[in-house]
Design a protein around this motif. Structure first.
Motif, PDB file in Angstrom:
ATOM      1  N   ALA D 335      53.204  35.214  68.913  1.00 30.54           N
ATOM      2  CA  ALA D 335      51.957  35.960  68.019  1.00 30.54           C
ATOM      3  C   ALA D 335      51.863  35.716  66.508  1.00 30.54           C
ATOM      4  N   PRO D 336      50.695  35.926  65.845  1.00 29.52           N
ATOM      5  CA  PRO D 336      50.877  35.784  64.587  1.00 29.52           C
ATOM      6  C   PRO D 336      51.487  36.946  64.040  1.00 29.52           C
ATOM      7  N   GLY D 337      51.981  36.759  62.716  1.00 28.21           N
ATOM      8  CA  GLY D 337      52.953  37.762  62.087  1.00 28.21           C
ATOM      9  C   GLY D 337      52.611  38.023  60.623  1.00 28.21           C
ATOM     10  N   LEU D 338      53.336  39.032  59.981  1.00 23.28           N
ATOM     11  CA  LEU D 338      53.117  39.455  58.684  1.00 23.28           C
ATOM     12  C   LEU D 338      53.911  38.640  57.849  1.00 23.28           C
ATOM     13  N   THR D 339      53.528  38.415  56.555  1.00 22.26           N
ATOM     14  CA  THR D 339      54.189  37.578  55.726  1.00 22.26           C
ATOM     15  C   THR D 339      53.931  38.305  54.276  1.00 22.26           C
ATOM     16  N   GLU D 340      54.532  37.442  53.358  1.00 20.00           N
ATOM     17  CA  GLU D 340      54.513  38.045  51.950  1.00 20.00           C
ATOM     18  C   GLU D 340      53.854  36.580  51.466  1.00 20.00           C
ATOM     19  N   LEU D 341      52.988  37.028  50.343  1.00 17.36           N
ATOM     20  CA  LEU D 341      52.257  35.999  49.555  1.00 17.36           C
ATOM     21  C   LEU D 341      52.097  36.076  48.373  1.00 17.36           C
ATOM     22  N   SER D 342      52.757  35.300  47.349  1.00 16.42           N
ATOM     23  CA  SER D 342      52.769  35.064  46.203  1.00 16.42           C
ATOM     24  C   SER D 342      51.718  34.247  45.793  1.00 16.42           C
ATOM     25  N   VAL D 343      50.460  34.695  45.105  1.00 19.65           N
ATOM     26  CA  VAL D 343      49.435  33.647  44.736  1.00 19.65           C
ATOM     27  C   VAL D 343      49.786  32.453  44.066  1.00 19.65           C
ATOM     28  N   PRO D 344      49.824  31.273  44.534  1.00 21.17           N
ATOM     29  CA  PRO D 344      50.146  30.248  43.477  1.00 21.17           C
ATOM     30  C   PRO D 344      49.056  30.035  42.416  1.00 21.17           C
ATOM     31  N   GLY D 345      49.351  29.248  41.314  1.00 20.78           N
ATOM     32  CA  GLY D 345      48.429  28.885  40.154  1.00 20.78           C
ATOM     33  C   GLY D 345      48.635  29.948  39.204  1.00 20.78           C
ATOM     34  N   ARG D 346      47.756  29.651  37.900  1.00 21.96           N
ATOM     35  CA  ARG D 346      47.807  30.689  37.020  1.00 21.96           C
ATOM     36  C   ARG D 346      46.516  31.249  37.067  1.00 21.96           C
ATOM     37  N   HIS D 347      46.383  32.500  36.840  1.00 21.92           N
ATOM     38  CA  HIS D 347      45.443  33.370  36.916  1.00 21.92           C
ATOM     39  C   HIS D 347      45.201  34.255  35.667  1.00 21.92           C
ATOM     40  N   ASP D 348      43.905  34.750  35.551  1.00 21.37           N
ATOM     41  CA  ASP D 348      43.841  35.943  34.738  1.00 21.37           C
ATOM     42  C   ASP D 348      44.602  37.246  34.880  1.00 21.37           C
ATOM     43  N   THR D 349      45.161  37.514  33.762  1.00 24.52           N
ATOM     44  CA  THR D 349      45.912  38.695  34.090  1.00 24.52           C
ATOM     45  C   THR D 349      44.794  39.906  34.075  1.00 24.52           C
ATOM     46  N   CYS D 350      43.573  39.802  33.277  1.00 18.57           N
ATOM     47  CA  CYS D 350      42.787  40.632  33.326  1.00 18.57           C
ATOM     48  C   CYS D 350      41.459  39.857  33.121  1.00 18.57           C
ATOM     49  N   PHE D 351      40.778  39.456  34.280  1.00 17.57           N
ATOM     50  CA  PHE D 351      39.585  38.777  34.324  1.00 17.57           C
ATOM     51  C   PHE D 351      38.582  39.395  33.701  1.00 17.57           C
ATOM     52  N   ALA D 352      38.442  40.796  33.684  1.00 17.34           N
ATOM     53  CA  ALA D 352      37.452  41.433  32.756  1.00 17.34           C
ATOM     54  C   ALA D 352      37.341  41.176  31.547  1.00 17.34           C
ATOM     55  N   LEU D 353      38.380  40.648  30.684  1.00 22.70           N
ATOM     56  CA  LEU D 353      38.148  40.131  29.362  1.00 22.70           C
ATOM     57  C   LEU D 353      36.761  39.291  29.180  1.00 22.70           C
ATOM     58  N   ARG D 354      36.738  38.629  30.243  1.00 24.15           N
ATOM     59  CA  ARG D 354      35.724  37.402  30.194  1.00 24.15           C
ATOM     60  C   ARG D 354      34.012  38.082  30.787  1.00 24.15           C
ATOM     61  N   ALA D 355      34.312  39.431  31.217  1.00 24.07           N
ATOM     62  CA  ALA D 355      33.249  40.098  31.679  1.00 24.07           C
ATOM     63  C   ALA D 355      32.143  40.767  31.092  1.00 24.07           C
ATOM     64  N   PRO D 356      32.279  40.903  29.739  1.00 22.49           N
ATOM     65  CA  PRO D 356      31.092  41.391  29.054  1.00 22.49           C
ATOM     66  C   PRO D 356      30.018  40.596  29.104  1.00 22.49           C
ATOM     67  N   VAL D 357      30.021  39.323  28.745  1.00 19.38           N
ATOM     68  CA  VAL D 357      28.758  38.255  28.722  1.00 19.38           C
ATOM     69  C   VAL D 357      28.352  38.403  30.038  1.00 19.38           C
TER      70      VAL D 357
END
Lengths: 374, 374, 374, 374
Positions: D335-357
């Motif tokens: 059966a499939p199962g639950l797992t934990e995921l730490s999304v790899p890569g570097r991401h915006d801490t707050c993508f909304a900083l780029r949202a106004p435009v």
């Protein structure tokens, strides 16, 4: 509006001598196998080079820019572009002030306030039919897969357009003359050979010819289309009249129906064994072209499209010039004047030789949307 | 989709034998004077009663349900309804199992899974052209006011459709025969008189006739329409093919253009004094029907619409029945069978006699939207 | 544009004090049982009369004008109208020159150049929500039948909206105060009782109150909606903001999400037994309101709609008059002037009491179209 | 539907890791000066690199593929593309079987039957906002030129969006803390500095933050929009909710209006000198956000958009995997199962900083269409 369709939606862009022409198709089913090679056969049918067509030849390689992943459509918008590589713009510089009869030079100038791209007809160029053919390839795949799926493989969708008359000579007469019989291939090359006498004669005069294309779509279920406003005829005619140079569209008996009596034009009903069992169906007579009340009846959809003769001709034509002409005595003239124009360059004697695959593409685009809505 | 247009948007509803038929028009300019009386002239042209048309006569009084206040359009959706008062449904009971050849009985049944209203053709009835004519009256007013306003009254918009051929006999020939000359009124009554021999003969046989309607719109500016997909031809053809019984649409030279040479079909350009000053214009030859590249060129828009012969005929036709037939020996038969049908009731010998005002209405609806977008 | 939707398409028409208000619905599946009685429950929830709502009471009987035959939808456009019977227009005569703050009197006048019907707000009246509720009844039936059919009856579609805050007091607080617990019926009458103190106080001041409505739709499949431009949120918000008086729309955690951290706002995934078998599903936490990337994820869709306080209040407000005022000394004044307006008549203290069924209707209309497209 | 607008129509295409992303804009007025350089300022505002944003930096040079000739728009469809050059797809391979919480991985998989491009979110990627910003640049030019032209230069259109709250801290509080006062530039860099404490803290936890963006559009005429269904709020909200990560939209007082009384929320009317003369206008109080009854009233349009915290976080989250897991004892698990995921890569801490435009672009696209229709 540069978009057509409700679910399977096709948007065109580009100019003849700009960087590229292309198409964005929205609403494509995911999971359809698609690669650049799938476009080759239809693009070849549109390509110029046959006697009677212009020798401008471009590689016309489709560039899939979005919507395909690992060889299958994703369901997201599918973009296909064609680079414009063989563009000599110098010829067209004078058409803004001296519009070519039969072309959109004048109307485009009025519509866009003089800002349109006049090179090679710009967005009005026949080159825009290149992405139309590409969209048609995708639509044909959607139709084939959907019909097969919905009928568990019992019915195959088919779509075929061909020239049935050129320069006033019917295909039957041309075939009889050539002794080829109805087995002729229907390619631009084969058709150019069938009507070689007419094409040669017109070319020698610096003149051009028109043609009639007939298209037959078979395998669609009964029940597609709507009474108002989106009858099957309305939608197909809408698409056909977007092809540059189309002057008329008729379904089934078409204009001849206006000269028939009801008893001759009505299709009686039959009973037939179908893959759904014994069914009431319209008879094979098909005077209605497969459509009653705007709705498909299960018979093949049959329609014809009239193409005008190529507008660009070597033979001089009268036009007017908005440039200030210089009078014979060397003095300036303050008013624009009439002039004669021999359209430079080499042109299709009969561009309709390349039209059947375009008619098929437009039909496929229209029918794919109809099938998606149903 | 029961709606047509982008800005001037027309939605139709209703069934032949339901409570009413009607139209909702969105995007009507506010401030246009409008009352029930404005509809009388056009409704009279559509009304039956002439020789060759069915005697079903209803008062057809328009009921303005919304969008008019103190005698002027408000800008909010305009609703016009017509009560159905003269409905005898009994005749139509058998058409669900025994569909009439040429009608939508069969396709409607398939499309709507047997839930369509079969009485009098339901939503497919020619009675739906009644609200079309009403919408056309509104559109004609919009066109007249907009053109007058945009040209400071220098140009008047005009729109006129008339039968140019009926039962295979041209108007010119019919007029010559009748000695009326081109002054004939073009009403259904006058036209029925012009083609009386053909109509009488067909009626005597229990048969029907078709016709060709030509429509000319003048006074519109150059520059309307779009290259893809909404060419003027595309939009007009879309609307025309929504009229029940249309088999073909052609612009300018139409199908004849396919038999012409470019030098004969191209319209040369002229210079002309217009209310904007000396302008480059297409010549009066107008082989293109007023449209180049899908865009109006300032010439009159000219197109023809082919109407099939009336489908309902007294003459018996073969059809099939899904009812279980009783065998001659009195035993039951398990399979449906073929049968003959003489459509009961009284029908138009040539419903196209009433079509010109419908063609005008559809053209006006289409052109009003084009003018609003420009 | 007075039409919403691509397949299930709803068009509204009518004015508050014109002959009627109504709706035309295109794209309704044929074969759905429908009669006037089906509308009674939802219409009752919208009807005025509860404390805090206006006492204008009209019978509000739906008139089915097209699209239903023998008790079932036909598939052709479905028209439902409501006669306006209780119209006293005299009160509204002054609003054209002295626009009511918060109303559309001024903007309608500007938009339609003074030709709009000003009586009772004309086409901007809350009375237009009556045909909205009727369309919602049809949409709910379409949703219920489609979901049941597609899941072979394993899943039932449900849709419920209720007031969660009124006059700044949450439902939980109001219920605790009233001792009703969460079992309150959620009718306008029950809600008026729950928030009776706030309503009485505001009414005594001649003032008004706003509220927040929450709506939950459950039973829809995952996969509805599109990334651009028709996200589920985009379509639902489009419909909600068409309801007069809406100031805000939020999904899931809504504005609170902007103050949360990703680890708190993200919904982890679970595995769950569904009627399709063991499936990966978003967890029950549902911070996203049932939508990821614009597409339904199978969780209930949850959103809230903020309604402003009723604009019409007895309490005098400053407005301006375009009429020429008479100066105190009896002389004429040439300029328009400011004035105070106490809106006459009796009004809803909180029109949002009647809003939940309207929110449901708009949601149903939107979701029915989404389900039809999928 | 990947197209938005009736006259000014925007279609998006492309995937994050495909060849390119792009936009086709139909209905652009001809004659607007446009070159690649015009896009630089807005693209810079969207570009990543500020503290709190992801370091993926691409040159993002706009490629104009159609619709511009000699430095001006032609009126034909305008296509702008951006090549994807910095694509590392390996990171994303596991997201199909192990969907990231908060992302569209799961819903896209369901919607497209597993054929979607999963790399970088495919068509759901925030990278699609790049062509949105490009379309916004064109729309802003259309708005500026149209408003200037229609008011003979007396009124200037302006449009400005900025973050008013981030991580729960208002701009006023952040500015007070930083001592910058309201003169802060509003660029992603300046905003990242303003909210540096919140961003640093969240980044250190491997977590993310949301924000609220406020947008103000000024200079538009009163009278834009429609009562049903295309209120100004409906259209703007439709566009805003197409931006990935938006959870709420409110106009004027927004959700706070639900807690106000009518006497406080209604905007009284004033008389004001405008460039059209003395006019009745809504007062400057602008609780309605510039819109009454769905129609602009001449006041600035004011709305706020709530952005959720970035979904991709380093902090481990629970998700489920459809892959067959291997049990601890080495045996297979069915059966499939639950797992934990730490999304790899570097991401915006707050993508909304780029949202106004992006908010500005969406607003401009919407308003340009509204102005074109009017």
């Amino acid at each position: 509006m540069n978009t057509f369709g409700r679910i399977f939606r096709v948007s065109l862009y580009g100019e003849s001598h700009g960087p590229e022409v292309g198409v964005v198709i929205d609403g494509v089913e995911p999971g359809i196998a698609l690669s650049e090679a799938d476009f080759a056969a239809d693009l070849a049918r549109r390509r110029s080079g046959a006697k009677g067509t212009t020798p401008r030849r471009e590689p016309d390689l489709p560039l899939i820019r979005s919507g395909v992943f690992e060889g299958h459509t994703t369901g997201a918008p599918l973009t296909i572009a064609f680079a414009n590589t063989n563009t000599h713009s110098a010829d067209y510089a004078l058409f803004r002030s001296t519009p070519r009869p039969g072309h959109a030079d004048y109307t485009a100038d009025v519509k866009y306030g003089g800002f349109n791209d006049p090179r090679g007809g710009g967005h009005f160029s026949g080159r825009l039919t290149l992405p139309v053919v590409a969209a048609g390839v995708v639509a044909k795949k959607v139709l084939a897969e959907t019909v097969a799926e919905e009928t568990s493989g019992h019915v195959a969708f088919s779509l075929a357009a061909r020239i049935v008359e050129l320069g006033g000579v019917s295909r039957a007469a041309a075939e009889a003359r050539a002794g080829t019989g109805p087995a002729s291939a229907g390619t631009p090359e084969a058709d150019a050979a069938l009507w070689a006498p007419e094409l040669s004669s017109a070319a020698a005069e610096g003149d051009s010819l028109g043609a009639v294309v007939e298209c037959i779509a078979d395998g669609l279920p009964a029940g597609l289309g709507e009474p108002f406003w989106d009858s099957v005829e309305s939608l197909l005619a809408h698409a056909m009249f977007a092809i540059p140079g189309v002057r008329g569209v008729e379904f089934g008996d078409g204009f001849a129906a206006a000269r028939m009596k009801g008893s001759a034009h009505n299709d009686p009903f039959d009973l037939a064994e179908t893959h759904h069992g014994l069914r009431l169906t319209p008879s094979a007579s098909n005077h209605a072209g497969g459509i009653n009340g705007g709705i498909t009846n299960g018979n093949p959809i049959v329609f014809r499209v009239a193409f005008k003769p190529t507008s660009s001709i070597r033979k001089p034509q009268r036009t007017a010039s908005l440039e200030v002409p210089v009078a014979a005595d060397g003095g300036g003239a303050s008013a624009p004047g009439l002039t004669e124009l021999s359209v430079p360059g080499r042109h299709d004697t009969c561009f309709a030789l390349r039209a059947p695959v375009i008619v098929e593409a437009m039909a496929a685009i229209t029918l794919a949307d109809l099938l998606d809505i149903a």
